[in-house]
Design a protein around this motif. Structure first.
Motif, PDB file in Angstrom:
ATOM      1  N   ARG A   1      80.424 109.793  79.061  1.00  0.00           N
ATOM      2  CA  ARG A   1      81.329 108.916  78.308  1.00  0.00           C
ATOM      3  C   ARG A   1      81.542 107.571  78.988  1.00  0.00           C
ATOM      4  NH1 ARG A   1      86.708 111.134  75.989  1.00  0.00           N
ATOM      5  NH2 ARG A   1      86.667 108.955  75.362  1.00  0.00           N
ATOM      6  N   ALA A   2      81.744 106.530  78.168  1.00  0.00           N
ATOM      7  CA  ALA A   2      82.012 105.190  78.691  1.00  0.00           C
ATOM      8  C   ALA A   2      83.503 104.890  78.570  1.00  0.00           C
ATOM      9  CB  ALA A   2      81.203 104.157  77.905  1.00  0.00           C
TER      10      ALA A   2
ATOM     11  N   GLU B   1      91.205 101.555  80.349  1.00  0.00           N
ATOM     12  CA  GLU B   1      91.274 103.027  80.400  1.00  0.00           C
ATOM     13  C   GLU B   1      91.063 103.521  81.838  1.00  0.00           C
ATOM     14  OE1 GLU B   1      89.573 104.321  76.008  1.00  0.00           O
ATOM     15  OE2 GLU B   1      88.181 103.700  77.563  1.00  0.00           O
ATOM     16  N   LEU B   2      90.078 102.917  82.490  1.00  0.00           N
ATOM     17  CA  LEU B   2      89.803 103.343  83.875  1.00  0.00           C
ATOM     18  C   LEU B   2      91.009 103.098  84.775  1.00  0.00           C
ATOM     19  CD1 LEU B   2      86.134 102.129  84.367  1.00  0.00           C
ATOM     20  CD2 LEU B   2      86.955 104.480  84.466  1.00  0.00           C
ATOM     21  N   ALA B   3      91.652 101.950  84.552  1.00  0.00           N
ATOM     22  CA  ALA B   3      92.833 101.621  85.372  1.00  0.00           C
ATOM     23  C   ALA B   3      93.884 102.720  85.206  1.00  0.00           C
ATOM     24  CB  ALA B   3      93.389 100.265  84.958  1.00  0.00           C
ATOM     25  N   ALA B   4      94.062 103.152  83.973  1.00  0.00           N
ATOM     26  CA  ALA B   4      95.076 104.177  83.723  1.00  0.00           C
ATOM     27  C   ALA B   4      94.669 105.525  84.331  1.00  0.00           C
ATOM     28  CB  ALA B   4      95.287 104.320  82.221  1.00  0.00           C
ATOM     29  N   TRP B   5      93.409 105.897  84.131  1.00  0.00           N
ATOM     30  CA  TRP B   5      92.953 107.197  84.628  1.00  0.00           C
ATOM     31  C   TRP B   5      92.907 107.282  86.148  1.00  0.00           C
ATOM     32  CZ3 TRP B   5      92.632 111.646  82.225  1.00  0.00           C
ATOM     33  CH2 TRP B   5      92.465 111.686  80.832  1.00  0.00           C
ATOM     34  N   THR B   6      92.534 106.153  86.765  1.00  0.00           N
ATOM     35  CA  THR B   6      92.325 106.224  88.227  1.00  0.00           C
ATOM     36  C   THR B   6      93.534 105.715  89.001  1.00  0.00           C
ATOM     37  OG1 THR B   6      91.341 104.024  88.279  1.00  0.00           O
ATOM     38  CG2 THR B   6      89.824 105.871  88.006  1.00  0.00           C
TER      39      THR B   6
ATOM     40  N   VAL C   1      92.701  94.633  89.645  1.00  0.00           N
ATOM     41  CA  VAL C   1      91.758  94.907  90.745  1.00  0.00           C
ATOM     42  C   VAL C   1      90.390  95.247  90.170  1.00  0.00           C
ATOM     43  CG1 VAL C   1      91.247  96.448  92.691  1.00  0.00           C
ATOM     44  CG2 VAL C   1      93.583  95.667  92.303  1.00  0.00           C
ATOM     45  N   LEU C   2      90.366  96.064  89.141  1.00  0.00           N
ATOM     46  CA  LEU C   2      89.077  96.439  88.540  1.00  0.00           C
ATOM     47  C   LEU C   2      88.387  95.225  87.929  1.00  0.00           C
ATOM     48  CD1 LEU C   2      89.883  99.854  86.791  1.00  0.00           C
ATOM     49  CD2 LEU C   2      89.131  99.425  89.110  1.00  0.00           C
ATOM     50  N   LEU C   3      89.194  94.297  87.382  1.00  0.00           N
ATOM     51  CA  LEU C   3      88.611  93.089  86.786  1.00  0.00           C
ATOM     52  C   LEU C   3      88.210  92.083  87.873  1.00  0.00           C
ATOM     53  CD1 LEU C   3      91.049  92.597  83.776  1.00  0.00           C
ATOM     54  CD2 LEU C   3      88.611  93.135  83.629  1.00  0.00           C
ATOM     55  N   GLY C   4      89.065  91.959  88.874  1.00  0.00           N
ATOM     56  CA  GLY C   4      88.843  90.953  89.916  1.00  0.00           C
ATOM     57  C   GLY C   4      87.793  91.368  90.940  1.00  0.00           C
ATOM     58  N   GLU C   5      87.671  92.674  91.179  1.00  0.00           N
ATOM     59  CA  GLU C   5      86.669  93.148  92.151  1.00  0.00           C
ATOM     60  C   GLU C   5      85.770  94.181  91.474  1.00  0.00           C
ATOM     61  OE1 GLU C   5      88.613  94.492  95.817  1.00  0.00           O
ATOM     62  OE2 GLU C   5      90.295  93.208  95.238  1.00  0.00           O
ATOM     63  N   PRO C   6      84.949  93.725  90.518  1.00  0.00           N
ATOM     64  CA  PRO C   6      84.136  94.685  89.763  1.00  0.00           C
ATOM     65  C   PRO C   6      83.102  95.367  90.666  1.00  0.00           C
ATOM     66  CG  PRO C   6      83.480  92.448  89.244  1.00  0.00           C
ATOM     67  CD  PRO C   6      84.676  92.334  90.133  1.00  0.00           C
ATOM     68  N   PRO C   7      82.705  96.580  90.298  1.00  0.00           N
ATOM     69  CA  PRO C   7      81.790  97.353  91.163  1.00  0.00           C
ATOM     70  C   PRO C   7      80.332  96.928  90.980  1.00  0.00           C
ATOM     71  CG  PRO C   7      82.374  98.627  89.248  1.00  0.00           C
ATOM     72  CD  PRO C   7      83.106  97.338  89.112  1.00  0.00           C
TER      73      PRO C   7
ATOM     74  N   ALA D   1      84.785  91.614  75.009  1.00  0.00           N
ATOM     75  CA  ALA D   1      85.494  90.338  74.902  1.00  0.00           C
ATOM     76  C   ALA D   1      86.447  90.198  76.092  1.00  0.00           C
ATOM     77  CB  ALA D   1      86.268  90.297  73.590  1.00  0.00           C
ATOM     78  N   ARG D   2      87.106  91.296  76.432  1.00  0.00           N
ATOM     79  CA  ARG D   2      87.977  91.278  77.606  1.00  0.00           C
ATOM     80  C   ARG D   2      87.610  92.480  78.483  1.00  0.00           C
ATOM     81  NH1 ARG D   2      92.605  93.792  78.889  1.00  0.00           N
ATOM     82  NH2 ARG D   2      93.883  92.772  80.465  1.00  0.00           N
ATOM     83  N   GLY D   3      87.101  92.202  79.616  1.00  0.00           N
ATOM     84  CA  GLY D   3      86.738  93.283  80.532  1.00  0.00           C
ATOM     85  C   GLY D   3      85.370  93.880  80.220  1.00  0.00           C
ATOM     86  N   TYR D   4      85.182  95.122  80.695  1.00  0.00           N
ATOM     87  CA  TYR D   4      83.892  95.787  80.563  1.00  0.00           C
ATOM     88  C   TYR D   4      84.100  97.233  80.135  1.00  0.00           C
ATOM     89  CZ  TYR D   4      82.313  92.087  83.779  1.00  0.00           C
ATOM     90  OH  TYR D   4      82.028  90.901  84.382  1.00  0.00           O
ATOM     91  N   THR D   5      82.992  97.880  79.754  1.00  0.00           N
ATOM     92  CA  THR D   5      83.007  99.344  79.726  1.00  0.00           C
ATOM     93  C   THR D   5      82.044  99.812  80.814  1.00  0.00           C
ATOM     94  OG1 THR D   5      81.199  99.511  78.139  1.00  0.00           O
ATOM     95  CG2 THR D   5      83.448  99.619  77.248  1.00  0.00           C
TER      96      THR D   5
END
Ligand SMILES: Nc1ncnc2c1ncn2[C@@H]1O[C@H](COP(=O)(O)OP(=O)(O)OP(=O)(O)O)[C@@H](O)[C@H]1O
Ligand SMILES: [Mg+2]
Length: 500
Positions: free
Chosen positions: A415-416, A421-426, A432-438, A453-457
Motif C-alpha cells: 500500500r501507498a 498519513e505517514l506522519a499520523a501513523w509513525t 519533518v517528512l516534507l522537509g527531510e524526505p527519504p 500537489a502537496r507532498g508525496y505518496t
C-alpha cells in the motif's frame, strides 16, 4: 531500572569440544565458583576505576573458560592478554607488540570465521591500530561472528576491553549497534560477552542493566557510583560505603539472586597490564601457537589473504605483509608496559565521567526473532546474508523518521501512503517528512515515491528491490529462497521503527 533474570540457554552443547566439562565450574576466587553452563550466552560486565583489578578479573574468567576449552575472542585494546599463551593455545592477531599474525581489517572476518567454526581462542590485539582501522577491524570481526553464530549456534564468548569506546552511552554508531546487539541478543546464538570498562557512566546503560552477571570493582566518582546505585539492590548510602571500601581485586559480585562481596584470584598467566614494580621480572617462555591453528587461518583462504604464508609455525615473516607470522617474543615484564599506559597508571584515581543523554539502542534487539532467524540463516547463502545485514546496518544509520517510515511501509506492503498519513501513523511531524524526505531510500530503490500537489505518496518496493539487488544469487536462491529473503528483510525492516 529493571533487570532480566538469567535464563537457560537455548544453545546445544552436545557437540562441543568441552561437552565433558559442561558440568564443571569456573573457579574465579575463594568465594566465587560458577557452573560453566551459566557462562553460555551470558552478558558479564566488569566495572571499576583504573587499577581496581578489572583486567585481572576478566583474565581469570578467560583462563577458566580456556581451561574448559570454551572458545572465545578477546578484543584487547591495550595488548594485555597475549600472556594467556603461557598456558593455553591462543592465537594473538591484529596489530601490537605481541601478535602472532599481523592483520588488517580486510582479514578480520576470515579470522573470526575460523575462530568460531574451529573453536579457536583468539586475542584480537588492536593496541597498535589507529582508531579508524581499529573500529573497522572490530566491526568486521564482530559482524562476522554475529552472522555465523546465527547458523552454528555454538557457545562462544567475546571479551571487550574498554567497552565504553565501542558502546558509548548516548551515541549511535554502526559498531555500537553491532556490539550492543551481541551483548543484548547474543544468547540465542550462543554468544556471550564480557564487557570491561573503567567508565561505568559512559557505557550504554541498556547493556549494563541487561547484564546477567556483574563484577563491580571499586569506583570513586559520583557518576559511576550512581550507576552502581542503579545496578545494585541496595540503598544508596550502603552502595557508597561498601564500594568505597573495596580493595584491589575485590568486587561486589552480582548474578541472578546473588549479591555479595568477593575477592577474585590473581591470574595464573602473565598479565600484560600489570602495575609495574621496581624489579624487572622475566616473562616465562610463551607457548608457540600450534601449527594446526595457523593452518586453520590459512584455510580461511582468500578472506585472510595470507600473502606471505608458509604453514610451518614460528617462522619469522615480514611485518609489512598483510598477514605475517611472528615468533612470540621474550621480554621482561617492565618492557611490556607501553609508555602511554605506564603514564596513565600514574595518574590520580579516576577520570571524571558523566552520563550522556538517553539511550538510542534499539529495544527490538532484546526481542529478536529466534525461530525465524534460525530457519532463514540455515537456508540463505552466507554472501546473501552478509549483503542483507550490510543493508540493515546502513538503514539503522538513517534518521529515526525514515526508519519509522520504512518499518511502517514494510508492514503494509504494497500500500501507498501520503506524507500526511505517514506522519499520523509513525508519530512524526509532517513538516519533518516534507522537509527531510527519504531521498536516499528512494535512490536505493527500496522506496517508491510519487509527487502529489502537496507532498508525496510512498510505498515500499521490497520484492522488486530484492529481485534487482540479489539478481546474481537468483539461481542459487530459487523462488523459495527469494521468498524467505523477502520475509527476513521485512521482519528486520519492521524492527527499524522500534528504537527510542
Ligand atoms: N585479584 C587480585 N589480587 C591481587 N592483585 C590484583 C588482583 N587484581 C588486580 N591486582 C593487581 O592490581 C593491578 C591492577 O590490576 P588490573 O590491571 O587488573 O586493573 P584494571 O582495573 O584493569 O586497570 P586499568 O583500568 O588500568 O586497565 C595489577 O598489578 C594486578 O596485579
Ligand atoms: Mg585493565
Amino acid at each position: 531500572m529493571s533487570r532480566t533474570r538469567v535464563t537457560p540457554s537455548l544453545v546445544s552443547v552436545t557437540n562441543c569440544h568441552y561437552a565433558g566439562h559442561i558440568m564443571g565450574k569456573l573457579k574465579l576466587g575463594p568465594d566465587i565458583e560458577l557452573p560453566l553452563r551459566e557462562a553460555i550466552g551470558q552478558c558479564v560486565a566488569i566495572l571499576g576505576i583504573r587499577g581496581s583489578g578489572k583486567s585481572n578479573t576478566a583474565g581469570v574468567i578467560f583462563e577458566e573458560l580456556l581451561a574448559a576449552r570454551y572458545p572465545l575472542s578477546i578484543i584487547d585494546t591495550d595488548g594485555e592478554y597475549f600472556g594467556l599463551k603461557e598456558k593455553y593455545e591462543v592465537l594473538v592477531v591484529g596489530e601490537g607488540e605481541n601478535v602472532d599474525i599481523e592483520l588488517n581489517p580486510d582479514s578480520a572476518a576470515g579470522v573470526a570465521e575460523v575462530s568460531l567454526r574451529e573453536g579457536l581462542p583468539v586475542v584480537v590485539d588492536v593496541s597498535g591500530m589507529l582508531s579508524e582501522d581499529r573500529d573497522e577491524f572490530v566491526l568486521e570481526y564482530l559482524s562476522r561472528l554475529w552472522e555465523l553464530a546465527g547458523k552454528l549456534r555454538k557457545p562462544y564468548m567475546i571479551g571487550i576491553e574498554e567497552c565504553h569506546e565501542f558502546i558509548p552511552q548516548g551515541v549511535r554508531t554502526e559498531l555500537k549497534e553491532t556490539v550492543a546487539r551481541i551483548a543484548l541478543r547474543g544468547r540465542k546464538r550462543g554468544l556471550g560477552t564480557v564487557v570491561i570498562s573503567q567508565r561505568s557512566a559512559k557505557v550504554e546503560k541498556d547493556v549494563l542493566t541487561q547484564a546477567g552477571m556483574l563484577f563491580l570493582h571499586r569506583v570513586v566518582h559520583e557518576a559511576d557510583m550512581r550507576v552502581y546505585g542503579e545496578l545494585l539492590p541496595w540503598r544508596k548510602a550502603e552502595v557508597k560505603e561498601e564500594v568505597a571500601a573495596l580493595g584491589v581485586g575485590e568486587c561486589i559480585f552480582m548474578a541472578d539472586q546473588t549479591v555479595k562481596k568477593a575477592k577474585v584470584r590473581l591470574r595464573d598467566t602473565f598479565h600484560g597490564g600489570f602495575t609495574p614494580a621496581f624489579e624487572p621480572v622475566e616473562t616465562p617462555k610463551l607457548r608457540q601457537v600450534r601449527g594446526e591453528i595457523l593452518a586453520a587461518i590459512q584455510r580461511a583462504g582468500a578472506r585472510v589473504e595470507p600473502d606471505a604464508w608458509d604453514p610451518a609455525p614460528g617462522q619469522q615473516r615480514s611485518a609489512h605483509t598483510r598477514c605475517a607470522v611472528k615468533e612470540a617474543p621474550m621480554r621482561t615484564r617492565q618492557e611490556t608496559v607501553a609508555p602511554s599506559r605506564a603514564k596513565a597508571q600514574d595518574a590520580p584515581a579516576d577520570v571524571p565521567a558523566d552520563s550522556g543523554p538517553t539511550s538510542t539502542a534499539p529495544q527490538s534487539w532484546q526481542r529478536g526473532h529466534p525461530e525465524q532467524d534460525a530457519e532463514v540463516e540455515d537456508v540463505l547463502p552466507d554472501e546473501v546474508l552478509r549483503q542483507a545485514n550490510r543493508l540493515m546496518r546502513r538503514l539503522w544509520r538513517r534518521p529515526i523518521h525514515e526508519r519509522r517510515m520504512l518499518a511502517f511501509l514494510a508492514s503494509r506492503e504494497p500500500r501507498a501512503y501520503t506524507t500526511a498519513e505517514l506522519a499520523a501513523w509513525t508519530d512524526c511531524a509532517e513538516a519533518v517528512l516534507l522537509g527531510e524526505p527519504p531521498t536516499e531510500l528512494v535512490e536505493l530503490g527500496l522506496v517508491h515515491r510519487e509527487r502529489l500537489a502537496r507532498g508525496y505518496t510512498y510505498r515500499i518496493r521490497l520484492r522488486p528491490y530484492v529481485n534487482e539487488v540479489f539478481a546474481p544469487f537468483q539461481s542459487e536462491l530459487g523462488p523459495e529462497g527469494l521468498h524467505r529473503l523477502v520475509g527476513y528483510l521485512r521482519e528486520e525492516l519492521m524492527d527499524l521503527g522500534n528504537s527510542v
